[in-house]
Design a protein around this motif. Sequence first.
Motif, mmCIF file in Angstrom:
data_model
loop_
_atom_site.group_PDB
_atom_site.id
_atom_site.type_symbol
_atom_site.label_atom_id
_atom_site.label_comp_id
_atom_site.label_asym_id
_atom_site.label_seq_id
_atom_site.Cartn_x
_atom_site.Cartn_y
_atom_site.Cartn_z
ATOM 1 N N VAL A 1 0.839 -1.204 0.000
ATOM 2 C CA VAL A 1 0.000 0.000 0.000
ATOM 3 C C VAL A 1 0.871 1.250 0.000
ATOM 4 O O VAL A 1 0.620 2.208 -0.736
ATOM 5 C CB VAL A 1 -0.975 -0.007 1.199
ATOM 6 C CG1 VAL A 1 -1.657 1.329 1.363
ATOM 7 C CG2 VAL A 1 -2.003 -1.116 1.026
ATOM 8 N N THR A 2 1.930 1.253 0.785
ATOM 9 C CA THR A 2 2.851 2.388 0.828
ATOM 10 C C THR A 2 3.510 2.608 -0.531
ATOM 11 O O THR A 2 3.630 3.739 -1.005
ATOM 12 C CB THR A 2 3.936 2.174 1.902
ATOM 13 O OG1 THR A 2 3.297 1.970 3.163
ATOM 14 C CG2 THR A 2 4.884 3.348 1.984
ATOM 15 N N ALA A 3 3.919 1.537 -1.185
ATOM 16 C CA ALA A 3 4.543 1.649 -2.511
ATOM 17 C C ALA A 3 3.559 2.205 -3.539
ATOM 18 O O ALA A 3 3.913 3.069 -4.343
ATOM 19 C CB ALA A 3 5.070 0.292 -2.955
ATOM 20 N N VAL A 4 2.326 1.730 -3.505
ATOM 21 C CA VAL A 4 1.305 2.217 -4.436
ATOM 22 C C VAL A 4 1.037 3.699 -4.202
ATOM 23 O O VAL A 4 0.954 4.494 -5.151
ATOM 24 C CB VAL A 4 0.008 1.385 -4.311
ATOM 25 C CG1 VAL A 4 -1.143 2.042 -5.061
ATOM 26 C CG2 VAL A 4 0.241 -0.026 -4.819
ATOM 27 N N ILE A 5 0.933 4.106 -2.960
ATOM 28 C CA ILE A 5 0.695 5.523 -2.638
ATOM 29 C C ILE A 5 1.878 6.368 -3.106
ATOM 30 O O ILE A 5 1.693 7.454 -3.661
ATOM 31 C CB ILE A 5 0.414 5.701 -1.137
ATOM 32 C CG1 ILE A 5 -0.959 5.105 -0.810
ATOM 33 C CG2 ILE A 5 0.471 7.169 -0.737
ATOM 34 C CD1 ILE A 5 -1.266 5.040 0.674
ATOM 35 N N ALA A 6 3.097 5.893 -2.902
ATOM 36 C CA ALA A 6 4.289 6.641 -3.335
ATOM 37 C C ALA A 6 4.292 6.835 -4.848
ATOM 38 O O ALA A 6 4.563 7.937 -5.340
ATOM 39 C CB ALA A 6 5.551 5.915 -2.883
ATOM 40 N N ALA B 1 0.995 11.798 -9.875
ATOM 41 C CA ALA B 1 -0.130 12.751 -9.853
ATOM 42 C C ALA B 1 0.207 14.101 -10.472
ATOM 43 O O ALA B 1 -0.575 14.606 -11.283
ATOM 44 C CB ALA B 1 -0.646 12.917 -8.425
ATOM 45 N N PRO B 2 1.356 14.725 -10.146
ATOM 46 C CA PRO B 2 1.656 16.009 -10.788
ATOM 47 C C PRO B 2 1.792 15.900 -12.303
ATOM 48 O O PRO B 2 1.332 16.776 -13.041
ATOM 49 C CB PRO B 2 2.986 16.429 -10.156
ATOM 50 C CG PRO B 2 3.086 15.661 -8.898
ATOM 51 C CD PRO B 2 2.332 14.384 -9.125
ATOM 52 N N ALA C 1 1.577 -7.266 -10.705
ATOM 53 C CA ALA C 1 1.149 -7.080 -9.315
ATOM 54 C C ALA C 1 0.214 -8.205 -8.875
ATOM 55 O O ALA C 1 0.350 -8.734 -7.768
ATOM 56 C CB ALA C 1 0.466 -5.725 -9.154
ATOM 57 N N VAL C 2 -0.718 -8.582 -9.732
ATOM 58 C CA VAL C 2 -1.666 -9.650 -9.393
ATOM 59 C C VAL C 2 -0.942 -10.978 -9.231
ATOM 60 O O VAL C 2 -1.149 -11.701 -8.252
ATOM 61 C CB VAL C 2 -2.792 -9.749 -10.450
ATOM 62 C CG1 VAL C 2 -3.620 -11.010 -10.271
ATOM 63 C CG2 VAL C 2 -3.666 -8.512 -10.408
#
Length: 159
Positions: free
Chosen positions: A9-14, A20-21, A138-139
């Motif tokens: 989850v941390t890697a995906v958020i990073a 995003a920008p 990922a899956v």
Amino acid sequence: MNKKVRRLVTAVIAVMLILAPVALLVSGVLPYRAYVVQTGSMSPTVPPASLVIVEVDKYQVGQVITFRKQDELVTHRLVSVNADGTLTTKGDANTSADPSTPVPADVIGGVIYAPRGLGFWVMYFHNPLTIASLVLWAVVSWLLWPRETTAVDRPPAVA
């Protein structure tokens, strides 16, 4: 939450925070646009595979600009504004000015930032096959990742 899940989850958020920008720039929500330089005509100032961040409708003589030339985009330095209102441009690596002279309506804007090499990654992640392969990876990784077993998952001990 399991430690491995937290790391994922941390890697995906990073990754999302990093992308995003760039997504905002490409979407056109902001008064900036992002383009990838394909050729070496602006080397060494802006080498190929650089991402150029362009401020829309703001530019001046001496600045690197991005403009439309027929069906393609060109990023060259604005050398001068001619008496007839056309613009003289030149690639930093070229020995002479461009033979064509764009009009101000063709100019998207002035380059304000050009991170080297970032254009490669933008093009890489822009490809739908890349996204599909990353999702598939990922899956498969999640399915094959060894999981900790709990007492409920273990078979009963034979006495």
